[in-house]
Design an enzyme around this catalytic site. Structure first.
Site, mmCIF file in Angstrom:
data_model
loop_
_atom_site.group_PDB
_atom_site.id
_atom_site.type_symbol
_atom_site.label_atom_id
_atom_site.label_comp_id
_atom_site.label_asym_id
_atom_site.label_seq_id
_atom_site.Cartn_x
_atom_site.Cartn_y
_atom_site.Cartn_z
ATOM 1 N N ARG A 177 0.832 -1.207 0.000
ATOM 2 C CA ARG A 177 0.000 0.000 0.000
ATOM 3 C C ARG A 177 0.870 1.261 0.000
ATOM 4 O O ARG A 177 2.022 1.239 0.398
ATOM 5 C CB ARG A 177 -0.923 0.001 1.222
ATOM 6 C CG ARG A 177 -2.037 -1.035 1.150
ATOM 7 C CD ARG A 177 -2.968 -0.938 2.359
ATOM 8 N NE ARG A 177 -2.267 -1.168 3.615
ATOM 9 C CZ ARG A 177 -1.920 -0.224 4.467
ATOM 10 N NH1 ARG A 177 -2.203 1.052 4.210
ATOM 11 N NH2 ARG A 177 -1.284 -0.515 5.589
ATOM 12 N N LYS A 322 -8.399 -2.433 1.339
ATOM 13 C CA LYS A 322 -8.282 -1.546 2.490
ATOM 14 C C LYS A 322 -9.022 -0.229 2.274
ATOM 15 O O LYS A 322 -9.456 0.406 3.234
ATOM 16 C CB LYS A 322 -6.812 -1.301 2.812
ATOM 17 C CG LYS A 322 -6.106 -2.536 3.383
ATOM 18 C CD LYS A 322 -6.833 -3.089 4.622
ATOM 19 C CE LYS A 322 -6.073 -4.233 5.266
ATOM 20 N NZ LYS A 322 -6.812 -4.821 6.418
ATOM 21 N N HIS A 341 -10.852 -3.941 13.062
ATOM 22 C CA HIS A 341 -9.735 -4.604 12.388
ATOM 23 C C HIS A 341 -9.307 -5.771 13.269
ATOM 24 O O HIS A 341 -8.413 -5.652 14.105
ATOM 25 C CB HIS A 341 -8.587 -3.613 12.193
ATOM 26 C CG HIS A 341 -7.486 -4.153 11.322
ATOM 27 N ND1 HIS A 341 -6.167 -3.788 11.462
ATOM 28 C CD2 HIS A 341 -7.510 -5.046 10.292
ATOM 29 C CE1 HIS A 341 -5.427 -4.417 10.572
ATOM 30 N NE2 HIS A 341 -6.216 -5.183 9.850
ATOM 31 N N SER A 359 0.916 -6.717 12.934
ATOM 32 C CA SER A 359 1.714 -7.738 12.265
ATOM 33 C C SER A 359 2.730 -8.355 13.218
ATOM 34 O O SER A 359 3.410 -7.645 13.964
ATOM 35 C CB SER A 359 2.434 -7.109 11.067
ATOM 36 O OG SER A 359 3.227 -8.055 10.406
ATOM 37 N N LYS A 363 -2.006 -12.895 15.381
ATOM 38 C CA LYS A 363 -3.461 -12.786 15.230
ATOM 39 C C LYS A 363 -4.024 -13.870 14.324
ATOM 40 O O LYS A 363 -4.999 -14.547 14.675
ATOM 41 C CB LYS A 363 -3.821 -11.401 14.679
ATOM 42 C CG LYS A 363 -5.326 -11.178 14.511
ATOM 43 C CD LYS A 363 -5.634 -9.822 13.901
ATOM 44 C CE LYS A 363 -5.283 -9.772 12.445
ATOM 45 N NZ LYS A 363 -5.798 -8.572 11.759
ATOM 46 N N THR A 364 -3.405 -14.056 13.162
ATOM 47 C CA THR A 364 -3.891 -15.069 12.213
ATOM 48 C C THR A 364 -3.730 -16.472 12.786
ATOM 49 O O THR A 364 -4.643 -17.301 12.721
ATOM 50 C CB THR A 364 -3.148 -14.954 10.872
ATOM 51 O OG1 THR A 364 -3.330 -13.635 10.351
ATOM 52 C CG2 THR A 364 -3.663 -15.962 9.872
ATOM 53 N N ASP A 378 -9.837 -10.840 9.396
ATOM 54 C CA ASP A 378 -9.270 -9.484 9.321
ATOM 55 C C ASP A 378 -10.240 -8.333 9.584
ATOM 56 O O ASP A 378 -9.869 -7.388 10.265
ATOM 57 C CB ASP A 378 -8.634 -9.295 7.936
ATOM 58 C CG ASP A 378 -7.701 -8.104 7.886
ATOM 59 O OD1 ASP A 378 -6.929 -7.910 8.845
ATOM 60 O OD2 ASP A 378 -7.723 -7.365 6.891
ATOM 61 N N ARG A 443 1.585 -12.295 -1.167
ATOM 62 C CA ARG A 443 0.246 -12.488 -0.593
ATOM 63 C C ARG A 443 -0.563 -13.495 -1.405
ATOM 64 O O ARG A 443 -0.308 -13.725 -2.584
ATOM 65 C CB ARG A 443 -0.506 -11.162 -0.583
ATOM 66 C CG ARG A 443 0.088 -10.089 0.309
ATOM 67 C CD ARG A 443 -0.499 -10.137 1.688
ATOM 68 N NE ARG A 443 -0.007 -9.079 2.558
ATOM 69 C CZ ARG A 443 -0.572 -8.757 3.717
ATOM 70 N NH1 ARG A 443 -1.654 -9.416 4.117
ATOM 71 N NH2 ARG A 443 -0.072 -7.815 4.468
#
Length: 659
Positions: A177, A322, A341, A359, A363-364, A378, A443
């Protein structure tokens, strides 16, 4: 030898090399020799044969009259033409549905003139007619993954099918991004509603500049022979879903959004109507650097009043995902719905947990649990109906991905998935996920249905637990703490984790990182507004807040050690089961956190960080240092007052570090 059925025979006469000669004999007319494996094809030419290969999709709803289907297609084309209308010419382009490579169009054509006459007024001859006004733009509408594969491989250089069946693509010069190039129109409404100024991700632009960029993007898209149009949904809560239209120039972008947004059923698509929000992705074309507010050839522009987004100068698909998340951060709170988020999962008994974390916090990994249903990884909404996933897919990091570490993600990268900027073997097409030749930010985007334990539809009841994850490389936060409501708000607004600096120069000092609401780059309102909504919903529905440190213990990075993932999983299991609510607690210094004295499967000595440091004075100094970093970060939020007589603001501040 004579042939029994009159086909051929070996004669007595000798041929060359002494071999018997073969005589063919004419068969009777009725005795035709057939290949008994199948009947011959009906086609007389190759073109006819190819036309038999594909059949038209059957109508998904009963059609009362033959002209009804044509009317629906015309209305659909009129809507798309209106989306692509130039605001100076007040008309959309001439559009036709179907691939320009085919010899015949799939639906009746719609000219801009007929659209103009039907929906506006009868116009005088236009003396400013341009070349683009004389051509038809082909609309490739809601194509299937298979069709998009064909378009990408045939027309987009750098598109390949990997060994697992995923579509490998390149996003061009931008592999992530561009937050400094993202702008929001500041008008009478947003001037008061949005968070502007120091610490805010919202960089302002005016209406005129947005329209200049919009015109540039629309003109570029209309100049192409074909554009891809996706009509899809955001938010699995059907009462509060948003209709989005994505207009793009690349099959890669169309497939990416096909995966990331919620895919409408054929019936929903037939009745889609006008979109609530539209993206114009002209990322292959740069913005004009001489345009006011532009600082590079890239610009991502949001106009909330027009409900439009324009992308110029970047082909990175994550900008669309996003960008829409930012839109939801604005639209949903206006409906008293909290946008988050976060990851979310649900136990067999219906207990829902939310996971927040930047990051590297896990979390994932922690929200993906084989013993629980995945609601989403997410982006979520928390409404009066409970929790709902905003998206229809997952956008997973691929760097160093392995089947052993992340089997669900590994198996999800199959036909229909998109992998961005990965490197693969030129012969076998096996992807090397450790290769960073293009970028570290590799990704994969795939539909959430590719995850075996995904809960479809992606909705759940009100959460019981709100888990804030931090990877504390300073090593002073406890592995788990139970939070009060003001503490939950304080740490939610702070959005803390710590990164370890690069070691190539021998630097090993951790760096504190703060991201408001664990997603500062995407929020539109002041962080305290989201925090107040979170506290209100937690209090109303009886949810408990937890701070979980997945970072270091026994010292900072370099002297201590990372808390074992097995211990963190035991902690999360105890939160899910409710066992931690029944534990005995003690309070820490400085941060005033409540920590349990024991957890099954976790060594009791690591629960209090003070016990794990050999040098007690160094522990206290580091604890005070981190507390000071929290206080300094929070200064930017002090000018915003919330609650009756500013009481809530004072409660939040009191919940922070206390020296």
């Amino acid at each position: 030898m004579a042939a029994e059925n009159g086909g051929f025979s070996f004669a007595a006469a000798k041929g060359r090399n002494g071999l018997p000669m073969i005589h063919t004999e004419k068969k009777k007319a009725e005795e035709i020799c057939h290949d008994d494996s199948s009947l011959p094809v009906k086609a007389q030419t190759l073109d006819e044969l190819h036309s038999l290969q594909k059949k038209k999709s059957a109508p998904t709803t009963p059609i009362k009259a033959a002209h009804a289907d044509d009317d629906r297609h015309k209305q659909q084309l009129q809507s798309i033409s209106a989306s692509l209308a130039s605001l100076t010419r007040e008309t959309g382009p001439n559009v036709v549905k179907g691939d320009p490579a085919r010899t015949t169009a799939e639906t009746p054509r719609l000219s801009a003139a007929s659209h103009h006459q039907q929906h506006r007024h009868f116009a005088a001859p236009n003396l400013n007619m341009s070349d683009s006004g004389l051509k038809f733009t082909h609309i490739l509408y809601n194509l299937s993954p298979a069709e998009l594969y064909e378009q990408a491989i045939k027309y987009e250089k750098g598109s390949f099918i990997t060994a697992s069946g995923a579509l490998a693509t390149l996003s061009g010069a931008k592999t992530g991004r561009s937050p400094r190039d993202k702008r929001v129109v500041k008008d009478e409404t947003t001037a008061d509603d949005l968070w502007w100024g120091k610490g805010s991700p919202n960089i302002e632009m005016d209406e005129h500049t947005f329209m200049v960029n919009r015109e540039r993007a629309v003109d570029y898209l209309c100049s192409l022979e074909k554009v891809f149009v996706n009509d899809q949904f955001l938010n699995w809560d059907t009462e509060n879903r948003i209709k989005v239209r994505i207009v793009s120039a690349r099959a890669y972008h169309s497939l990416f959004m096909h995966n990331m947004c919620i895919r409408p059923s054929p019936e929903e698509l037939e009745n889609f109507g006008e979109p609530d929000f539209t993206i114009y992705n002209a990322g292959q074309f740069p913005c004009n650097r001489y345009t006011h507010y532009m600082t590079s050839s890239t610009s991502i522009d949001l106009n909330l009043a027009r409900r439009e987004m324009v992308i110029l100068g970047t082909q990175y698909a994550g900008e669309m995902k996003k960008g829409l998340f930012s839109v939801m951060h604005y639209l949903m709170p206006k409906r008293q719905i909290l946008s988050l988020h976060s990851g979310s999962n649900m136990g067999k008994d219906g207990d829902v947990a939310l996971f927040f974390g930047l990051s590297g916090t896990g979390k994932t990994t922690l929200s993906t649990d084989n013993n629980r249903y995945l609601i989403g990884d997410d982006e979520h909404c928390w409404s009066e109906n409970g929790v709902s996933n905003i998206e229809g897919g997952c956008y997973a990091k691929c760097i160093d991905l392995s089947r052993e570490k992340e089997p669900d993600i590994w198996n999800a990268i199959k036909f229909g998935a998109v992998v961005e900027n990965v490197v693969f073997d030129e012969h076998t097409r096996d992807v090397d996920y450790s290769d960073k030749s293009v970028t570290e930010n590799t990704r994969a985007a795939y539909p959430i249905e590719f995850i075996p334990n995904a809960k479809i539809p992606c909705v759940g009841p009100h959460p019981k637990n709100v888990i804030l994850l931090a990877c504390d490389a300073f090593g002073v936060l406890p592995p788990v703490s139970k939070l009060s409501l003001p503490q939950t708000m304080y740490h939610f607004i702070s959005g803390y984790t710590a990164l370890v600096a690069g070691t190539e120069d021998g630097i090993k000092e951790p760096t504190a990182t703060f991201s408001a609401c664990f997603g500062a780059a995407f929020i539109m309102l002041h962080p305290t507004k989201y925090a107040a909504m979170l506290a209100d919903k937690m209090q109303k529905h009886g949810a408990t807040g937890w701070l979980v440190n997945t970072g270091w213990s026994g010292g900072s990075y370099g002297s201590g050690s990372r808390i074992k993932l097995a211990y963190t999983r035991k902690i999360i299991d105890a939160i899910h089961s409710g066992a931690l609510l029944k534990a005995n607690y003690t309070k820490t210094e400085v941060f005033g956190l409540e920590i349990p004295t024991e957890i099954e499967g976790v060594p009791s000595e690591i629960l209090d960080p003070a016990n794990t440091w050999c040098e007690k004075e160094a522990h206290k100094e580091t604890l005070v240092k981190l507390g000071g970093l929290f206080k300094k970060n929070f200064e930017v939020f002090l000018n915003y007052k919330i609650g009756a007589d500013n009481k809530l603001t004072e409660e939040i501040l009191a919940a922070g570090p206390n020296f």
